[in-house]
Design a protein around this motif. Sequence first.
Motif, PDB file in Angstrom:
ATOM      1  N   ARG A 778     -19.394  23.317  18.179  1.00  0.00           N
ATOM      2  CA  ARG A 778     -18.936  22.680  16.944  1.00  0.00           C
ATOM      3  C   ARG A 778     -17.426  22.476  16.982  1.00  0.00           C
ATOM      4  O   ARG A 778     -16.924  21.437  16.545  1.00  0.00           O
ATOM      5  CB  ARG A 778     -19.327  23.530  15.750  1.00  0.00           C
ATOM      6  N   MET A 779     -16.694  23.457  17.494  1.00  0.00           N
ATOM      7  CA  MET A 779     -15.233  23.352  17.577  1.00  0.00           C
ATOM      8  C   MET A 779     -14.828  22.137  18.419  1.00  0.00           C
ATOM      9  O   MET A 779     -13.946  21.355  18.036  1.00  0.00           O
ATOM     10  CB  MET A 779     -14.658  24.635  18.185  1.00  0.00           C
ATOM     11  N   ILE A 780     -15.499  21.934  19.555  1.00  0.00           N
ATOM     12  CA  ILE A 780     -15.151  20.818  20.436  1.00  0.00           C
ATOM     13  C   ILE A 780     -15.545  19.489  19.790  1.00  0.00           C
ATOM     14  O   ILE A 780     -14.805  18.499  19.867  1.00  0.00           O
ATOM     15  CB  ILE A 780     -15.822  21.001  21.804  1.00  0.00           C
ATOM     16  N   ARG A 781     -16.689  19.473  19.114  1.00  0.00           N
ATOM     17  CA  ARG A 781     -17.093  18.238  18.439  1.00  0.00           C
ATOM     18  C   ARG A 781     -16.121  17.878  17.332  1.00  0.00           C
ATOM     19  O   ARG A 781     -15.758  16.714  17.151  1.00  0.00           O
ATOM     20  CB  ARG A 781     -18.509  18.388  17.880  1.00  0.00           C
ATOM     21  N   LEU A 782     -15.686  18.884  16.562  1.00  0.00           N
ATOM     22  CA  LEU A 782     -14.737  18.620  15.481  1.00  0.00           C
ATOM     23  C   LEU A 782     -13.402  18.125  16.030  1.00  0.00           C
ATOM     24  O   LEU A 782     -12.769  17.229  15.452  1.00  0.00           O
ATOM     25  CB  LEU A 782     -14.532  19.883  14.635  1.00  0.00           C
ATOM     26  N   GLU A 783     -12.964  18.696  17.132  1.00  0.00           N
ATOM     27  CA  GLU A 783     -11.724  18.229  17.769  1.00  0.00           C
ATOM     28  C   GLU A 783     -11.856  16.763  18.164  1.00  0.00           C
ATOM     29  O   GLU A 783     -10.944  15.942  17.957  1.00  0.00           O
ATOM     30  CB  GLU A 783     -11.425  19.077  18.997  1.00  0.00           C
ATOM     31  N   SER A 784     -13.007  16.398  18.720  1.00  0.00           N
ATOM     32  CA  SER A 784     -13.244  15.019  19.125  1.00  0.00           C
ATOM     33  C   SER A 784     -13.267  14.082  17.928  1.00  0.00           C
ATOM     34  O   SER A 784     -12.700  12.981  17.961  1.00  0.00           O
ATOM     35  CB  SER A 784     -14.567  14.921  19.884  1.00  0.00           C
ATOM     36  N   VAL A 785     -13.912  14.523  16.847  1.00  0.00           N
ATOM     37  CA  VAL A 785     -13.973  13.693  15.646  1.00  0.00           C
ATOM     38  C   VAL A 785     -12.580  13.445  15.093  1.00  0.00           C
ATOM     39  O   VAL A 785     -12.242  12.322  14.696  1.00  0.00           O
ATOM     40  CB  VAL A 785     -14.869  14.349  14.585  1.00  0.00           C
ATOM     41  N   VAL A 786     -11.742  14.491  15.078  1.00  0.00           N
ATOM     42  CA  VAL A 786     -10.379  14.341  14.564  1.00  0.00           C
ATOM     43  C   VAL A 786      -9.592  13.336  15.401  1.00  0.00           C
ATOM     44  O   VAL A 786      -8.880  12.481  14.867  1.00  0.00           O
ATOM     45  CB  VAL A 786      -9.660  15.708  14.529  1.00  0.00           C
ATOM     46  N   ILE A 787      -9.717  13.413  16.722  1.00  0.00           N
ATOM     47  CA  ILE A 787      -8.998  12.474  17.594  1.00  0.00           C
ATOM     48  C   ILE A 787      -9.483  11.049  17.341  1.00  0.00           C
ATOM     49  O   ILE A 787      -8.686  10.109  17.248  1.00  0.00           O
ATOM     50  CB  ILE A 787      -9.190  12.863  19.077  1.00  0.00           C
ATOM     51  N   ALA A 788     -10.813  10.856  17.222  1.00  0.00           N
ATOM     52  CA  ALA A 788     -11.368   9.520  16.998  1.00  0.00           C
ATOM     53  C   ALA A 788     -10.947   8.971  15.638  1.00  0.00           C
ATOM     54  O   ALA A 788     -10.565   7.800  15.513  1.00  0.00           O
ATOM     55  CB  ALA A 788     -12.889   9.560  17.105  1.00  0.00           C
ATOM     56  N   VAL A 789     -11.001   9.810  14.605  1.00  0.00           N
ATOM     57  CA  VAL A 789     -10.613   9.362  13.263  1.00  0.00           C
ATOM     58  C   VAL A 789      -9.115   9.080  13.216  1.00  0.00           C
ATOM     59  O   VAL A 789      -8.678   8.127  12.552  1.00  0.00           O
ATOM     60  CB  VAL A 789     -11.017  10.416  12.208  1.00  0.00           C
ATOM     61  N   PHE A 790      -8.333   9.874  13.927  1.00  0.00           N
ATOM     62  CA  PHE A 790      -6.891   9.616  14.024  1.00  0.00           C
ATOM     63  C   PHE A 790      -6.647   8.224  14.624  1.00  0.00           C
ATOM     64  O   PHE A 790      -5.866   7.425  14.090  1.00  0.00           O
ATOM     65  CB  PHE A 790      -6.235  10.701  14.893  1.00  0.00           C
ATOM     66  N   GLY A 791      -7.328   7.900  15.729  1.00  0.00           N
ATOM     67  CA  GLY A 791      -7.186   6.581  16.331  1.00  0.00           C
ATOM     68  C   GLY A 791      -7.660   5.479  15.407  1.00  0.00           C
ATOM     69  O   GLY A 791      -7.061   4.400  15.339  1.00  0.00           O
ATOM     70  N   ALA A 839     -18.835  11.291  21.888  1.00  0.00           N
ATOM     71  CA  ALA A 839     -17.958  11.563  23.029  1.00  0.00           C
ATOM     72  C   ALA A 839     -17.906  13.051  23.364  1.00  0.00           C
ATOM     73  O   ALA A 839     -17.644  13.425  24.520  1.00  0.00           O
ATOM     74  CB  ALA A 839     -16.547  11.034  22.746  1.00  0.00           C
ATOM     75  N   ALA A 840     -18.151  13.897  22.371  1.00  0.00           N
ATOM     76  CA  ALA A 840     -18.026  15.348  22.595  1.00  0.00           C
ATOM     77  C   ALA A 840     -19.308  15.995  23.097  1.00  0.00           C
ATOM     78  O   ALA A 840     -19.304  17.182  23.438  1.00  0.00           O
ATOM     79  CB  ALA A 840     -17.598  16.023  21.290  1.00  0.00           C
ATOM     80  N   LEU A 841     -20.387  15.252  23.167  1.00  0.00           N
ATOM     81  CA  LEU A 841     -21.678  15.861  23.503  1.00  0.00           C
ATOM     82  C   LEU A 841     -21.654  16.559  24.860  1.00  0.00           C
ATOM     83  O   LEU A 841     -22.013  17.745  24.982  1.00  0.00           O
ATOM     84  CB  LEU A 841     -22.786  14.795  23.478  1.00  0.00           C
ATOM     85  N   ILE A 842     -21.245  15.842  25.898  1.00  0.00           N
ATOM     86  CA  ILE A 842     -21.273  16.428  27.245  1.00  0.00           C
ATOM     87  C   ILE A 842     -20.235  17.528  27.407  1.00  0.00           C
ATOM     88  O   ILE A 842     -20.554  18.627  27.893  1.00  0.00           O
ATOM     89  CB  ILE A 842     -21.098  15.323  28.311  1.00  0.00           C
ATOM     90  N   PRO A 843     -18.944  17.292  27.003  1.00  0.00           N
ATOM     91  CA  PRO A 843     -17.972  18.398  27.117  1.00  0.00           C
ATOM     92  C   PRO A 843     -18.399  19.640  26.347  1.00  0.00           C
ATOM     93  O   PRO A 843     -18.235  20.768  26.835  1.00  0.00           O
ATOM     94  CB  PRO A 843     -16.684  17.793  26.548  1.00  0.00           C
ATOM     95  N   ALA A 844     -18.953  19.450  25.145  1.00  0.00           N
ATOM     96  CA  ALA A 844     -19.366  20.611  24.347  1.00  0.00           C
ATOM     97  C   ALA A 844     -20.535  21.335  25.010  1.00  0.00           C
ATOM     98  O   ALA A 844     -20.599  22.578  25.030  1.00  0.00           O
ATOM     99  CB  ALA A 844     -19.759  20.154  22.936  1.00  0.00           C
TER     100      ALA A 844
END
Length: 859
Positions: A778-791, A839-844
Amino acid sequence: MTVLKTSMRNFFAHKGRMALSAIAVLLSVAFVCGTLVFTDTMNTTFDKLFQTTSSDVQVSAKGSSDTGETTSSTGKPPVMPAAVVDEVRGARGVVKAEGTVFSTSVTVVDHDLDKLSPTSGAPTIVGSWNGNDARTMKITSGAAPEGPGQVMVDADTVDKHHLKLGDEIGIITAVGTHHARVSGIAAFTVTNPGAAIFYLDTKTAQQTLVGRTGVYTNVNVTADKGVSDARLKRDVSSALGHGYRVQTAKEVADANQKSVQSFLNVMKYAMLGFAGIAFLVGIFLIINTFSMLVAQRTREIGLMRAIGSSRGQVNRSVLIEALLLGVIGSVLGVGAGVGIAVGLMKLMGQMGMHLSTDDLTVAWTTPALGLLLGVVVTVLSAYLPARRAGKVSPMAALRDASAPADAKAGIVRAVVGLALTGAGAASLYAAASADQAKGGSGWLGLGVVLTLIGFVVIGPLLAGGLVRVLGAVLLRIFGPVGRMAERNALRNPRRTGATGAALMIGLALVACLSVVGSSMVASATDQLDKTVGTDFIIQNDNGAPVVPQAVRAIKATPGLARITEYRPTKAVFTTPDGETLKDTDITAADPTYATDLRKKTVAGDLKDAYLPDSMSVHEKFAKAHGIHIGSKIGVAFKDGSAARLTVRAITSSDEVIDQGAKYTSIATLAKYVPADRMPLDQLVFASAEDGRQDAAYKGLRSALHQYPQYTVRDQTDYKQALKDQIGQLLNMIYGLLALAIIVAVLGVVNTLALSVVERTREIGLMRAIGLSRRQLRRMIRLESVVIAVFGALLGLGLGMGWGATAQKLLALEGLKVLEIPWPTIITVFVASAFVGLFAALIPAFRAGRMNVLNAIATE
């Protein structure tokens, strides 16, 4: 050699980490190469077709185009008397001369009145069967036409529309509707790019297309042995004298190819432009990849420096890795590009344009350009990380390799970024304040470039602020896991800024185009509501004129209060200031058009422009040539005689519909243009009697049932058609932008994947003190969401600014309504969050599967 071995070892040791960057290079190169192969193949196909179908010398009627196109505003092709054939036969060097007649200003329907025209935009051709066509067509079934009741059809059209011998078809021309049955089927011996071709016997073709026999549109001339085409052209021209167009096979083929080339070039450069955007996005991915790899190998590089490696050797080592990445990605991209070209050919085949893979053209320049672009872009992108690698000191071997390489953006970077952004904002303001659209467009382009670069440069600075805001709004509800995700995104602002910027570029263009498209539709709709006073608009969506028999059917429809005919034509103007203007547009219409289109005037009354020998001009034209009410303008009508018309009205130039039009009456046009040369109606307007709109609408559709090429629209239909046209264009552009967005998503995946590797020991420690796999993912997915929403925030905000500025320029052309398509903007924003999750599925998943003890033991 040692540097090369080290580079090779490092590259293949981290090949998994390089994979996504290689895919980005592959996709970008594939798009470039696919575009070039596809357009080169189309050029080859048309070259073969034009060269094969051209006779040694072709004689055309006066008024035909360089390409042999025989359509005209009258709906009938320009013709010459049959006696010309005998004159040509008498010229030196002529072994054969054959007269033909054909036209592309036709509509062909089957027994059920369904159109048999191509859907790809290729022409529908009806002509006489002749010896020149027999060289490129083979009769595969039945026989050539021999009488008025027979027609031969090309095999591609037969297959597409499931025709068979004996089927009845109708050929609709300006002369009337001719019915015939399929007597034969002929297949091309060369590739047919999609034209629908119907052959009649010569007399029937003359009667059907022109309305009389004894005339031809072309004479195909065959040279005697040893006579060159150039010499034959001179001899034929001498025999005929002036008044005819005489061309060699090469001249005809070149003219046809030039007309096709203009379309191909637009498509080619548009697609290459989107490939360039994908390359730009890929640069961020490559920079991030090498920056993170260098940071993760800081200790290793320090050891290399400690045992004697120079800065230059370390620098070259990283650049050689980039070179390998570029070469591998580009080679695979070239191969994929050929596959894309074949796929595009198949797609065009589904749309009706047949392209054979036998003509697949891969020029040596295509793979060379693909390799050059892929390698150069990759190496240049890796240059800054390589420089940073070269600056690693030997003492770095004693430090913790996992220490962050860059905690915050530098002051110089922030100052430069703010300066660029400020300059870009000033340019956009100048564009919005411009008095002329042409001058403002330059400022708009400069503003777009500067603000884009500025946002990229200050990305780390913006990341620090926006991620904290997003963390407070989105992440805090997830407790400690959300706070850790926020801190991870803030750990390296430069990395977060670059990753978000890659996504920002594609979304900024999407937002900008959405605003422009929505504003255009809203402005045009507003203009329609304010100015159009007619109930129905009848037209051919392909731009072909309305044939007289269809106009008669419209006029016979019950329940109509008035009918207005609308006939654009060309003329040579001689203005009061003495200037001569060739090929100037002038529109002849019925006087009721002044009611159907409530056009604003700045002087005079538009109704007076429809008086005998009168006209109107628009305001800009009047100012440019010193024209006022009562001025006389010399107007030499195309295919007619010269007139001197009095200016009775000056219309506003500040309108969208019929912008820049000059009006006169059809009666005035008929006074100076012979009846057989009068242009046909481009549009017909109809207004219903009070309270009979629905009945009139149904009546018009019923009356035009025999003419399926024409569409009857009320104002609601017309607005929807306009919206659909712009929507289709935007969807096509969005589809091309999808490549850049895919590359940006790969960038997010790569950043997270490398970030997980970088934080392996940290993840192991967190797992050891109680963080569950589910919480880690969840932490990695949330990090990814923040980066995507920032962009997405950066891109959508920037794009809406560009779009609003562009609308200010469009307002100078009459498109005055600014409309922000909030449903589209909100959908894109929400979709960006899902992109982050995806985008976070595989890294997570990979992070969750780490062995805790092995992770803790990682150096």
